[in-house]
Design an enzyme around this catalytic site. Structure first.
Site, PDB file in Angstrom:
ATOM      1  N   LYS A  80     -10.133  17.231 -15.329  1.00 48.58           N
ATOM      2  CA  LYS A  80     -11.051  18.435 -16.016  1.00 48.58           C
ATOM      3  C   LYS A  80     -11.897  18.820 -15.113  1.00 48.58           C
ATOM      4  O   LYS A  80     -12.240  19.962 -14.623  1.00 48.58           O
ATOM      5  CB  LYS A  80     -11.628  17.786 -17.364  1.00 48.58           C
ATOM      6  CG  LYS A  80     -11.134  17.918 -18.745  1.00 48.58           C
ATOM      7  CD  LYS A  80     -12.001  16.899 -19.750  1.00 48.58           C
ATOM      8  CE  LYS A  80     -10.900  16.858 -21.099  1.00 48.58           C
ATOM      9  NZ  LYS A  80     -11.743  16.138 -22.303  1.00 48.58           N
ATOM     10  N   GLN A 124     -16.654  12.413 -23.226  1.00 40.48           N
ATOM     11  CA  GLN A 124     -15.232  12.074 -23.429  1.00 40.48           C
ATOM     12  C   GLN A 124     -15.211  10.741 -24.546  1.00 40.48           C
ATOM     13  O   GLN A 124     -15.825   9.881 -24.576  1.00 40.48           O
ATOM     14  CB  GLN A 124     -14.416  11.423 -22.176  1.00 40.48           C
ATOM     15  CG  GLN A 124     -13.136  11.144 -22.249  1.00 40.48           C
ATOM     16  CD  GLN A 124     -12.298  12.415 -22.420  1.00 40.48           C
ATOM     17  OE1 GLN A 124     -12.762  13.363 -22.047  1.00 40.48           O
ATOM     18  NE2 GLN A 124     -11.107  12.372 -22.908  1.00 40.48           N
ATOM     19  N   ASP A 147     -16.580  21.295 -26.709  1.00 42.54           N
ATOM     20  CA  ASP A 147     -15.430  20.474 -27.185  1.00 42.54           C
ATOM     21  C   ASP A 147     -15.175  21.138 -28.458  1.00 42.54           C
ATOM     22  O   ASP A 147     -14.122  20.854 -29.234  1.00 42.54           O
ATOM     23  CB  ASP A 147     -15.493  19.215 -27.347  1.00 42.54           C
ATOM     24  CG  ASP A 147     -14.938  18.267 -26.251  1.00 42.54           C
ATOM     25  OD1 ASP A 147     -13.667  18.386 -25.974  1.00 42.54           O
ATOM     26  OD2 ASP A 147     -15.562  17.225 -25.901  1.00 42.54           O
TER      27      ASP A 147
HETATM   28  N1  GUN Z   1     -10.539  12.554 -26.043  1.00 41.89           N
HETATM   29  C1  GUN Z   1      -9.402  12.955 -26.348  1.00 41.89           C
HETATM   30  N2  GUN Z   1      -9.304  14.305 -26.294  1.00 41.89           N
HETATM   31  C2  GUN Z   1     -10.579  14.463 -26.237  1.00 41.89           C
HETATM   32  C3  GUN Z   1     -11.114  15.700 -26.238  1.00 41.89           C
HETATM   33  O1  GUN Z   1     -10.417  16.956 -26.197  1.00 41.89           O
HETATM   34  N3  GUN Z   1     -12.452  15.711 -25.712  1.00 41.89           N
HETATM   35  C4  GUN Z   1     -13.068  14.676 -25.669  1.00 41.89           C
HETATM   36  N4  GUN Z   1     -14.440  14.895 -25.578  1.00 41.89           N
HETATM   37  N5  GUN Z   1     -12.688  13.311 -25.795  1.00 41.89           N
HETATM   38  C5  GUN Z   1     -11.311  13.405 -25.856  1.00 41.89           C
END
Ligand code: GUN
Length: 321
Positions: A80, A124, A147
């Site tokens: 990311k 995350q 998100d």
């Molecule tokens: N863990 C797995 N997928 C995601 C996501 O799209 N966002 C976040 N914050 N954590 C994750």
């Protein structure tokens, strides 16, 4: 055993049949190229950032909070941050040890909520067991929740108001859009009811919107006769996290199959010692489909790009003024 090249050959043979006798009496099947679409969208966002810079506007700034050292989470967050750098966004990584208390993490969220230069941020998941993911998610300012996990964004999505749509469902909708796949009135079967994929996907596909307007059935671990239900589907979206769950006998000829599964399984054929496996038995299912997403290279590449799109929307104050 059918590999990707052979599947494409089915289409090639069909294409040449315009001028000659059909060699195969098979309908065209298209492998949805998430890698290509995501690269196109990244270019579009990068071009937008250039314009913003030219006009002296605010450079989009995404922050990511990472707790602990889980291999998968480390990779996702690194990707990311890297994506942000590549398209000209600012990014900030905030790390905490596994031992961080819930209070400390809440304080970190509060600081990001209050930092005016940060347009959007993510925490995350998963978090260590002693921290409530729900508490942390609810502490995030919904205006910075790129998100799309905060209850305000989820609620607004349900009633079709502008909101941040979470990355995987947003990515799948984009694939439908870019491939001009008509979803109106289609029977759409979704397998898996997670908060992040299955449940929002079921709402988005049934909304009065484009893509949308489908008739949705949401299947889960307690559903009886799943194969009977999937065989009646025009669109099957599988998000179970069970490698190879959807087999050839479970889909109708001409179905559109979206594979959200990305399970790491051991492999002696790769340097890393593992490979990604989807929830679909691709070799069996693909020949029956009109469209199918591969793993890797289907839905996966669309998720990061969707997060970037949400961050751009946040920087431009397009969802919340
Ligand atoms: N863990 C797995 N997928 C995601 C996501 O799209 N966002 C976040 N914050 N954590 C994750």
């Amino acid at each position: 055993m059918l590999n990707y090249r052979e599947v494409w050959n089915v289409e090639t043979l069909h294409a040449t049949s315009l001028h000659s006798k059909p060699l195969l009496n098979k309908k065209k099947m298209i492998i949805i190229d998430g890698k290509k679409i995501s690269a196109e969208i990244r270019q579009e966002i990068a071009a937008d950032v250039v314009k913003i810079k030219e006009h002296g506007g605010k450079i989009p700034h995404l922050a990511a909070v990472l707790v602990g050292h889980d291999g998968g989470s480390e990779t996702y967050v690194a990707n990311k941050i890297k994506a942000c750098e590549e398209i000209g966004f600012k990014s900030t990584l905030i790390r905490h040890e596994d031992s961080v208390s819930e209070q400390e993490l809440l304080l970190s969220v509060k600081k990001l909520n209050e930092e005016p230069d940060i347009d959007g941020f993510i925490v995350q998941l998963p978090l260590p067991a002693h921290i409530s993911e729900q508490k942390i998610t609810e502490a995030i300012d919904h205006k910075k929740d790129v998100d799309g996990f905060h209850p305000v964004n989820v609620g607004r999505m349900v009633i079709n108001l502008p909101c941040y749509i979470s990355a995987t469902p947003f990515g799948i909708l984009t694939l439908f859009e870019r491939y001009n796949i008509d979803t109106v009135g289609k029977n759409c079967v979704i397998i898996g009811r997670s908060n992040i994929v299955g449940t929002p996907m079921s709402i988005l596909m049934s909304r009065k919107a484009k893509p949308g307007n489908a008739t949705v059935t949401l299947c889960h671990s307690r559903t009886k006769n799943i194969a009977e239900i999937t065989r009646s589907a025009d669109i099957v979206i599988v998000a179970m996290g069970i490698p190879g769950f959807l087999s050839g006998d479970m889909v109708n000829e001409g179905a559109i199959v979206i594979d959200v599964g990305t399970t790491r399984v051991k492999s002696e054929l790769t340097k890393s010692g593992w490979k990604l496996m989807g929830d679909v038995k691709f070799d069996e299912v693909a020949p029956k489909c009109s469209y199918i997403t591969p793993v890797p290279g289907g839905v996966g590449p669309m998720t990061i790009v969707s997060l970037l799109r949400n961050t751009l929307l946040a920087a431009k104050r397009e969802i919340y003024k």
